[in-house]
Design a protein around this motif. Structure first.
Motif, PDB file in Angstrom:
ATOM      1  N   MET A   1       4.641  -3.780   0.413  1.00  0.00           N
ATOM      2  CA  MET A   1       3.657  -3.208   1.332  1.00  0.00           C
ATOM      3  C   MET A   1       4.351  -2.861   2.633  1.00  0.00           C
ATOM      4  O   MET A   1       5.007  -3.701   3.236  1.00  0.00           O
ATOM      5  N   SER A   2       4.211  -1.606   3.047  1.00  0.00           N
ATOM      6  CA  SER A   2       4.831  -1.188   4.292  1.00  0.00           C
ATOM      7  C   SER A   2       3.868  -1.396   5.443  1.00  0.00           C
ATOM      8  O   SER A   2       2.657  -1.437   5.275  1.00  0.00           O
ATOM      9  N   TYR A  25      -1.542  -3.979  13.203  1.00  0.00           N
ATOM     10  CA  TYR A  25      -0.814  -3.758  11.948  1.00  0.00           C
ATOM     11  C   TYR A  25      -1.561  -2.714  11.127  1.00  0.00           C
ATOM     12  O   TYR A  25      -2.762  -2.844  10.902  1.00  0.00           O
ATOM     13  N   LEU A  26      -0.842  -1.703  10.689  1.00  0.00           N
ATOM     14  CA  LEU A  26      -1.388  -0.710   9.777  1.00  0.00           C
ATOM     15  C   LEU A  26      -0.636  -0.855   8.463  1.00  0.00           C
ATOM     16  O   LEU A  26       0.552  -0.548   8.371  1.00  0.00           O
ATOM     17  N   LEU A  27      -1.315  -1.362   7.438  1.00  0.00           N
ATOM     18  CA  LEU A  27      -0.672  -1.747   6.183  1.00  0.00           C
ATOM     19  C   LEU A  27      -1.080  -0.803   5.055  1.00  0.00           C
ATOM     20  O   LEU A  27      -2.173  -0.248   5.045  1.00  0.00           O
ATOM     21  N   TYR A  28      -0.164  -0.660   4.085  1.00  0.00           N
ATOM     22  CA  TYR A  28      -0.375   0.246   2.954  1.00  0.00           C
ATOM     23  C   TYR A  28      -0.181  -0.519   1.644  1.00  0.00           C
ATOM     24  O   TYR A  28       0.862  -0.436   1.006  1.00  0.00           O
ATOM     25  N   PRO A  29      -1.168  -1.302   1.226  1.00  0.00           N
ATOM     26  CA  PRO A  29      -1.033  -2.128   0.024  1.00  0.00           C
ATOM     27  C   PRO A  29      -0.946  -1.289  -1.246  1.00  0.00           C
ATOM     28  O   PRO A  29      -1.541  -0.211  -1.349  1.00  0.00           O
ATOM     29  N   THR A  30      -0.220  -1.810  -2.212  1.00  0.00           N
ATOM     30  CA  THR A  30      -0.137  -1.177  -3.527  1.00  0.00           C
ATOM     31  C   THR A  30      -0.466  -2.162  -4.652  1.00  0.00           C
ATOM     32  O   THR A  30      -0.495  -1.766  -5.810  1.00  0.00           O
ATOM     33  N   PRO A  71      -5.712   1.879   1.589  1.00  0.00           N
ATOM     34  CA  PRO A  71      -5.497   1.481   0.189  1.00  0.00           C
ATOM     35  C   PRO A  71      -5.091   2.600  -0.751  1.00  0.00           C
ATOM     36  O   PRO A  71      -5.106   2.403  -1.968  1.00  0.00           O
ATOM     37  N   HIS A  72      -4.743   3.786  -0.241  1.00  0.00           N
ATOM     38  CA  HIS A  72      -4.501   4.914  -1.139  1.00  0.00           C
ATOM     39  C   HIS A  72      -3.370   4.653  -2.147  1.00  0.00           C
ATOM     40  O   HIS A  72      -3.308   5.310  -3.190  1.00  0.00           O
TER      41      HIS A  72
END
Length: 504
Positions: A1-2, A25-30, A71-72
């Protein structure tokens, strides 16, 4: 996750730039683990956590200045394990996906598998979780909102524990689930109150990882859009004797009316749209412009800012401009796959703004719409405030979700559309909404299409099962991790020291 943790560079805004925030924090979960890690980060630094979708909501359901998750990257199709189902034969009607998949991506994946969604909204750029969690509905008096197709969902709680929520008679066999190695560390909770609360919860009860939804085989629709008037249509919408639903709603799979809110020479011109299933495997025919914004640009081939300037300078031109836009929508016998027909899309070079009101389909409906038009006429006369767009009536079956705008009743969703940038537009929509709500205790507001007007007291008065929803919310947000400006507005933000939420 970035992630990024420099506040000055972390800016999020919705699709029209009208809601913004600056999360730490702006997170990009996968993955599921990424969601668990986000919760752990929130616990470690005492930060609130929110997940957004595609930013298609105009209300404050998404913004936070703490931890925000986009969450994209969670857009994968998952496998339904038939061995865990109470009825393994139902596997063919179920489809599992991660929550960040867009409806467009989901439609394509389903089509490839020879399947389709039962009902969808008019725009396919939303994430599935964003659409379901805010009560997005689609249309069809025999078809519930998108939440009605959910059979199971996996959610990461405020503690970092993982739950699979289902109704009491859920699709999963509890004994098989308990002994399945792949479900180790996950809890199956089959409880009507929890499921019907979490499925439409505006992100207030955890981070949604995945859904299992009910789907149907691929089907085609035939669409017809014809010119009419509200004066003619409202006779068709009158309730029949005995309180039966109007025949025009039950005869058609989908029935929609797009109306000019202002009478021209005493007539509210409109477009009546009917859509029905047709037995074919081939697309045919052609349609008018997909939506009124596209038709508007065709009627007024100028730059967006020029058109907005015209409407700001000459607001009285709005009725004629809206009328011209509606006239471009006509089509006859347009046939294509369901998800193609039902998606009316968006226009890339022009922005729209909307609020949406939920009215019960009962003997008062026609009078309620007439009253709405009277309010618009009064606002125009008294303040020179005009709606730069049409009003859309869409009819939806009752929902069991406790805070779905369609909960417990056949519903007419009334969308108030306009071009974004008209200076008085937001004030007009807020004023009209408050006037309607104050005069009609049955009216509810769509959670995503609300310009931050609804109060907790109004919600309490309008939803019969709100106390049940609130009880579940207090359990699942006991630490206040999912507090936000939205829960502040409703007066339900939880004080972790007292574990209470008070209406204001």
């Amino acid at each position: 996750m970035s992630s990024s943790n420099v506040p000055s560079t972390n800016t999020w805004s919705n699709c029209i730039g009208q809601q913004t925030c600056h999360p730490k924090y702006l997170l990009y979960p996968t993955s599921l683990q990424d969601l668990i890690d986000a919760i752990r980060l929130g616990r470690k630094e005492n930060l609130k956590v929110r997940a957004v979708g595609s930013g298609h909501s105009f209300s404050d359901v998404a913004p936070t200045d703490d931890i925000l998750l986009d969450p994209h990257g969670m857009n994968q199709v998952l496998k339904v394990d038939a061995s865990l189902l109470r009825d393994p034969l139902k596997e063919s009607s179920l489809f599992a996906v991660q929550s960040g998949i867009t409806i467009r991506e989901l439609n394509l994946a389903l089509d490839k598998a020879g399947k389709a969604l039962i009902n969808i909204g008019a725009y396919d750029g939303q994430t599935l979780a964003g659409a379901i969690s805010t009560g997005t509905h689609g249309k069809g008096i025999t078809l519930g909102p998108m939440a009605s197709s959910v059979r199971s969902l996996v959610v990461v709680s405020e503690t970092g524990d993982v739950y699979q929520y289902e109704p009491s008679n859920g699709i999963t066999d509890q004994d098989k689930f308990a002994t399945d190695a792949a479900k180790a560390g996950m809890t199956l909770k089959q409880d009507d109150d929890f499921f019907q609360s979490v499925v439409v919860c505006m992100g207030c009860m955890g981070l949604i990882y995945s859904y299992i939804i009910e789907v149907v085989p691929t089907y085609f629709l035939i669409e017809n859009r014809t010119v009419s008037s509200w004066e003619n249509v409202k006779t068709e919408l009158a309730m029949t004797k005995g309180g039966l639903l109007p025949e025009v709603l039950t005869y058609n799979r989908h029935y929609e009316v797009d109306i000019n809110p202002y009478a021209i020479k005493g007539v509210h011109h409109c477009i009546v749209q009917t859509t029905n299933e047709v037995k074919t495997t081939h697309a045919s025919g052609s349609r008018g412009f997909k939506n009124w914004l596209a038709g508007l640009l065709a009627s007024w081939p100028v730059a967006e800012d020029v058109l907005v300037d015209i409407l700001n300078e000459f607001p009285k031109a709005s009725p004629w401009i809206v009328g011209n836009a509606l006239s471009t929508l006509v089509d006859v016998n347009y046939i294509d796959k369901s998800y193609v027909v039902l998606n009316i899309g968006k226009v890339n070079n022009i922005k729209g703004l909307a609020m949406e009101l939920s009215f019960p389909v009962d003997e008062n409906l026609v009078n309620s719409i007439d009253n709405l038009f009277a309010i618009f006429a009064d606002e125009a006369s008294a303040k020179r405030w005009y709606l730069a767009g049409p009003i859309a009536l869409r009819f939806v079956a009752p929902s069991q979700a406790y805070l779905a705008p369609q909960e417990g009743r056949p519903t007419c969703m009334v969308e108030l559309d306009m071009i974004y940038g008209v200076m008085t537009g937001g004030d007009l929509l807020k004023s009209v909404t408050q006037r309607v709500i104050s005069g009609n205790p049955a009216v509810r507001v769509h959670w995503g299409l609300d310009l931050d007007t609804v109060t907790g007291r109004q919600v309490q008065m309008r939803y019969g099962k709100y106390s049940k929803w609130l009880a579940v919310y207090r359990q699942l947000n006991s630490t206040g991790m999912f507090n936000s400006v939205f829960t502040d507005r409703l007066g339900i933000s939880v004080d972790p020291n007292s574990n209470t939420a008070k209406l204001t």
